[in-house]
Design a protein around this motif. Structure first.
Motif, PDB file in Angstrom:
ATOM      1  N   UNK A  59       0.847  -1.195   0.000  1.00 36.63           N
ATOM      2  CA  UNK A  59       0.000   0.000   0.000  1.00 36.63           C
ATOM      3  C   UNK A  59       0.884   1.248   0.000  1.00 36.63           C
ATOM      4  N   UNK A  86      -2.063  -7.103  -4.828  1.00 33.41           N
ATOM      5  CA  UNK A  86      -2.987  -6.789  -3.726  1.00 33.41           C
ATOM      6  C   UNK A  86      -4.312  -7.519  -3.918  1.00 33.41           C
ATOM      7  N   UNK A  87      -4.705  -7.649  -5.174  1.00 30.62           N
ATOM      8  CA  UNK A  87      -5.988  -8.268  -5.490  1.00 30.62           C
ATOM      9  C   UNK A  87      -5.966  -9.781  -5.291  1.00 30.62           C
ATOM     10  N   UNK A  92      -6.886  -7.693   2.889  1.00 32.34           N
ATOM     11  CA  UNK A  92      -6.680  -6.683   3.944  1.00 32.34           C
ATOM     12  C   UNK A  92      -7.854  -6.619   4.908  1.00 32.34           C
ATOM     13  N   UNK A 100     -17.301  -0.308   1.889  1.00 33.48           N
ATOM     14  CA  UNK A 100     -18.030   0.752   1.187  1.00 33.48           C
ATOM     15  C   UNK A 100     -19.431   0.806   1.795  1.00 33.48           C
ATOM     16  N   UNK A 112     -13.561  -7.448  -4.504  1.00 42.03           N
ATOM     17  CA  UNK A 112     -12.248  -7.857  -5.038  1.00 42.03           C
ATOM     18  C   UNK A 112     -12.384  -8.771  -6.252  1.00 42.03           C
ATOM     19  N   UNK A 115     -12.771  -6.812  -9.479  1.00 39.31           N
ATOM     20  CA  UNK A 115     -11.502  -6.375 -10.058  1.00 39.31           C
ATOM     21  C   UNK A 115     -10.675  -7.542 -10.564  1.00 39.31           C
TER      22      UNK A 115
ATOM     23  N   UNK B 313     -11.160   8.292   0.087  1.00 40.19           N
ATOM     24  CA  UNK B 313     -11.017   7.094   0.914  1.00 40.19           C
ATOM     25  C   UNK B 313     -11.579   5.871   0.187  1.00 40.19           C
ATOM     26  N   UNK B 314     -12.748   6.092  -0.472  1.00 39.37           N
ATOM     27  CA  UNK B 314     -13.327   4.990  -1.237  1.00 39.37           C
ATOM     28  C   UNK B 314     -12.352   4.525  -2.315  1.00 39.37           C
ATOM     29  N   UNK B 317      -9.786   2.423  -0.682  1.00 40.59           N
ATOM     30  CA  UNK B 317     -10.289   1.070  -0.401  1.00 40.59           C
ATOM     31  C   UNK B 317     -10.276   0.235  -1.680  1.00 40.59           C
ATOM     32  N   UNK B 318     -10.787   0.837  -2.753  1.00 37.51           N
ATOM     33  CA  UNK B 318     -10.835   0.088  -4.021  1.00 37.51           C
ATOM     34  C   UNK B 318      -9.436  -0.311  -4.478  1.00 37.51           C
ATOM     35  N   UNK B 319      -8.474   0.613  -4.302  1.00 33.97           N
ATOM     36  CA  UNK B 319      -7.117   0.277  -4.736  1.00 33.97           C
ATOM     37  C   UNK B 319      -6.501  -0.794  -3.836  1.00 33.97           C
ATOM     38  N   UNK B 320      -6.798  -0.727  -2.513  1.00 32.29           N
ATOM     39  CA  UNK B 320      -6.241  -1.707  -1.590  1.00 32.29           C
ATOM     40  C   UNK B 320      -6.718  -3.120  -1.928  1.00 32.29           C
ATOM     41  N   UNK B 321      -7.952  -3.231  -2.396  1.00 33.00           N
ATOM     42  CA  UNK B 321      -8.439  -4.572  -2.688  1.00 33.00           C
ATOM     43  C   UNK B 321      -8.233  -4.964  -4.143  1.00 33.00           C
ATOM     44  N   UNK B 399      -0.526   7.018  -3.282  1.00 27.71           N
ATOM     45  CA  UNK B 399      -0.295   5.649  -2.829  1.00 27.71           C
ATOM     46  C   UNK B 399      -1.543   5.259  -2.046  1.00 27.71           C
ATOM     47  N   UNK B 400      -1.940   3.981  -2.128  1.00 33.14           N
ATOM     48  CA  UNK B 400      -3.192   3.574  -1.466  1.00 33.14           C
ATOM     49  C   UNK B 400      -3.247   3.983   0.002  1.00 33.14           C
ATOM     50  N   UNK B 401      -2.100   3.922   0.670  1.00 36.59           N
ATOM     51  CA  UNK B 401      -2.094   4.231   2.110  1.00 36.59           C
ATOM     52  C   UNK B 401      -2.496   5.687   2.359  1.00 36.59           C
ATOM     53  N   UNK B 404      -6.240   6.005   1.754  1.00 38.36           N
ATOM     54  CA  UNK B 404      -6.989   5.384   2.855  1.00 38.36           C
ATOM     55  C   UNK B 404      -7.030   6.274   4.092  1.00 38.36           C
ATOM     56  N   UNK B 405      -5.992   7.076   4.264  1.00 39.25           N
ATOM     57  CA  UNK B 405      -5.919   7.930   5.449  1.00 39.25           C
ATOM     58  C   UNK B 405      -6.884   9.111   5.351  1.00 39.25           C
TER      59      UNK B 405
END
Lengths: 236, 407
Positions: A59, A86-87, A92, A100, A112, A115, B313-314, B317-321, B399-401, B404-405
């Motif tokens: 991340x 990540x996917x 996570x 969401x 997930x 994607x 933030x959304x 989240x989407x990028x993290x997953x 960056x996703x982090x 997310x913050x």
């Protein structure tokens, strides 16, 4: 495939926004994690444990050192390849759940797979299975804000399992939960680790929570100060 | 992730956030509707003026006979019997003049069957319909023979037809004007309002000799009330005006230091003034329309910026997953696109409906232009898409982090 599941060497992170003279969030960390381990990461606030977690979870990007995942140096990956890892490889679970809000529990779990390009029917079937696995089958169509904290975290865990990950990264997953619910969530992680062999990297600052893991790594001031097997209370 | 899946995800997201979608769309609707409505009313008004101007006929001058005085009492123009058919014929042979149409007007009560109507009867020559750009729609025009023989024939304006005849074809029927029988030769094309708002279709044309000799009587045989003169071109109107003045002074034997016993009025100047007013009006409405577009655009920009930035933030989240940058960008682009297209179409519909309602309530003409709708739509949509896409791109570049913050 050569090498270990996760291997970091001299990994460091210095935030650009930090005031001059501040020591880096992560100074130099070298360690390896084998597939199937259940690792707890502990340390006081600002010790670098969350930074470490974000780097391992791709991340965030390190400012020093190397990170090999399944023997491959991740520094060479493009942003699309990082997204792919990540996917497919990671799952996570966050302290604040990070669901969401405006889509149903089942849709959150399926995201997930959207994607990953999984067909819709397969997504819905697997999302149902996963919600059943975490004990939330009746709540598939509920909106996240209708669920309790513990239930939301179960949805998040189900989501993290969507694409059969090799590693679950859980950042303070019980931080917003009461003791009873925390115990239930940790029991769920333990079962997952034992039954599916999924590697778990858990960040926590609670000693009780760390007890569920097999290995404990302690951070302080951006450095690893302890790394060893968890001594289970009562087992000693 | 294929395009169809992204499209579904965008639609799902819009559907899941109905309030946000509604508010964003509202900005688009108001922006487009305001422009469409404003310009529909403006263009309608301009069209109305332009039609009134062109209904006068082109390159026209009108000559009025002089004023009379009784002692110290001076009557207005057109009262003195100084202008004759002979003057009109002489004017017709001037080089800058295309055609002349001497006219002898009067008021009369007309009747057909049980219907009757008070209207204006104009004694005219055959040239009148071409000089005034007022063709016969059905039936025949007044001929030279009619003039020579003072026949009792008439051409009816559209309003007169409406008042006297219900569904019957008036051509060939006999009407009564001041009790005298007149055969209806033909019907004139609808002409609409004049610049001063008179209904020009509320008139009847008869041969000028018939009007002079049989209908209104004439104490001064051969005189006419006014003469329409058509110059050969717009540029020639001033020269024609000058030539006519010289010719008439000569024919009327007016001493160099004496006043004219006639008035020449250049109608192209009236037309120009009216056109200029209409142009200013449409320019002003165009300016107001542009301001509406800018204001609407700012509204769209604000709501898009806020709603998309709020979703950083959304995006995290989407990028993290596992969402790739392009998955996120495509989703936000499609969301903005859908909002703008639907909002734009609704905006056009509201603008058209609003303009029609205003036109109906205030009895004014409204005119729609596909071009205006297209520009309003395109500018608003471009604003919406840009400000929907740009903050999303900024967020997806984090960056996703970091994303997310974001709270």
């Amino acid at each position: 495939m050569s090498g270990r599941f996760i291997e970091v060497e001299d990994l460091g992170k210095q935030y650009e926004a930090a005031a001059p003279g501040t020591p880096p969030a992560l100074q130099s960390v070298s360690l390896a994690i084998e597939a199937g381990e259940f690792v707890a990461v502990m340390g006081p606030s600002g010790s670098g444990k969350s930074t470490f977690m974000n780097l391992v979870g791709l991340l965030d990007t390190p400012t020093g050192g190397t990170y090999r995942l399944n023997g491959q140096n991740v520094a060479g990956l493009t942003t699309d390849e990082l997204a792919h890892v990540r996917n497919r490889v990671f799952g996570f679970v966050f302290q604040g759940f990070n669901l969401l809000k405006r889509i149903t529990a089942s849709e959150n779990v399926a995201l997930p797979m959207v994607y990953a390009g999984t067909p819709g029917a397969e997504r819905r079937r697997r999302a149902g299975d996963l919600l059943a696995k975490v004990g939330l089958a009746p709540y598939a169509d509920a909106m996240p804000n209708r669920l309790s904290g513990g239930q939301q975290q179960r949805v998040a865990i189900a989501r993290s399992l969507a694409n059969h990950p090799q590693l679950i990264l859980a950042d303070e997953p019980t931080g917003n939960l009461d003791t009873q619910t925390s115990a239930e969530i940790m029991a769920l992680f333990t079962t997952l680790n034992r039954e599916t062999g999924v590697t778990i990297l858990l960040v926590t600052h609670e000693h009780d929570i760390a007890q569920y893991a097999n290995r404990l790594i302690r951070f302080k001031d951006g450095l690893v100060v302890h790394d060893g097997a968890v001594v289970h209370e009562g087992a000693a | 992730m294929n395009l169809l899946a992204v499209l579904r995800e965008a639609a799902r997201s819009l559907n899941a956030n109905k309030m946000r979608t509604f508010l964003t769309m509202l900005g688009m609707v108001i922006g487009v509707a305001a422009v469409v409505l404003m310009l529909a009313v403006g263009t309608g008004a301009q069209n109305q003026v332009n039609r009134a101007v062109s209904s006068m006929g082109s390159n026209l001058l009108v000559i009025l006979s002089g004023s009379t005085s009784a002692g110290t009492l001076r009557f207005g123009s057109g009262n003195a019997p100084t202008l004759t058919t002979g003057d009109a014929e002489a004017i017709a042979s001037l080089p800058n003049v295309q055609a002349v149409a001497p006219t002898f007007p009067g008021g009369a009560q007309v009747a057909y069957g049980i219907n009757n109507w008070g209207t204006q009867v104009l004694g005219v020559t055959p040239e009148y319909t071409s000089v005034r750009d007022w063709p016969v729609e059905s039936g025949d025009a007044i001929s030279e023979t009619d003039i020579r023989s003072s026949t009792r024939v008439a051409l009816l304006g559209a309003t007169v037809v409406e008042k006297l005849f219900d569904t019957e074809d008036p051509v060939g029927k006999t009407i009564r004007i001041r009790g005298q029988p007149f055969q209806v030769l033909g019907v004139l094309r609808k002409k609409g309002q004049s610049l001063d708002g008179r209904d020009q279709d509320d008139s009847i044309l008869v041969p000028i000799t018939t009007a002079q000799n049989k209908l209104f009587g004439n104490r001064f045989p051969g005189t006419v009330r006014f003469v329409f003169v058509q110059a050969v071109s717009q540029e020639a109107t001033a020269a024609a005006e000058n030539d006519i003045t010289l010719l008439l002074r000569q024919r009327h034997r007016i001493q160099p230091d004496a006043e004219d016993d006639f008035t020449v009025r250049n109608l192209t100047q009236v037309a120009e003034a009216a056109s200029a007013t209409a142009r200013i009006l449409s320019l002003m409405l165009g300016a107001i329309g542009s301001i509406s577009l800018v204001v609407g655009g700012i509204g769209i920009m604000n709501i898009m910026l806020v709603s998309v930035t709020e979703r950083t933030r959304e995006i995290g989240i989407r990028m993290a997953i596992g969402a790739r940058q392009r998955d996120v960008l495509m989703q936000f682009l499609l969301e903005a696109l859908m909002i703008c297209i639907v909002g734009g179409v609704i905006g056009i519909a509201f603008g058209v409906a609003g303009a029609l309602a205003i036109g109906n309530a205030m009895k004014i003409e409204v005119a729609f232009s596909a071009w205006v709708m297209l520009v309003a739509f395109a500018v608003s949509a471009a604003t919406g898409i840009f400000f929907g896409f740009w903050p999303a791109r900024r967020a997806a570049g984090l960056r996703p982090v970091e994303a997310l913050r974001h709270e």
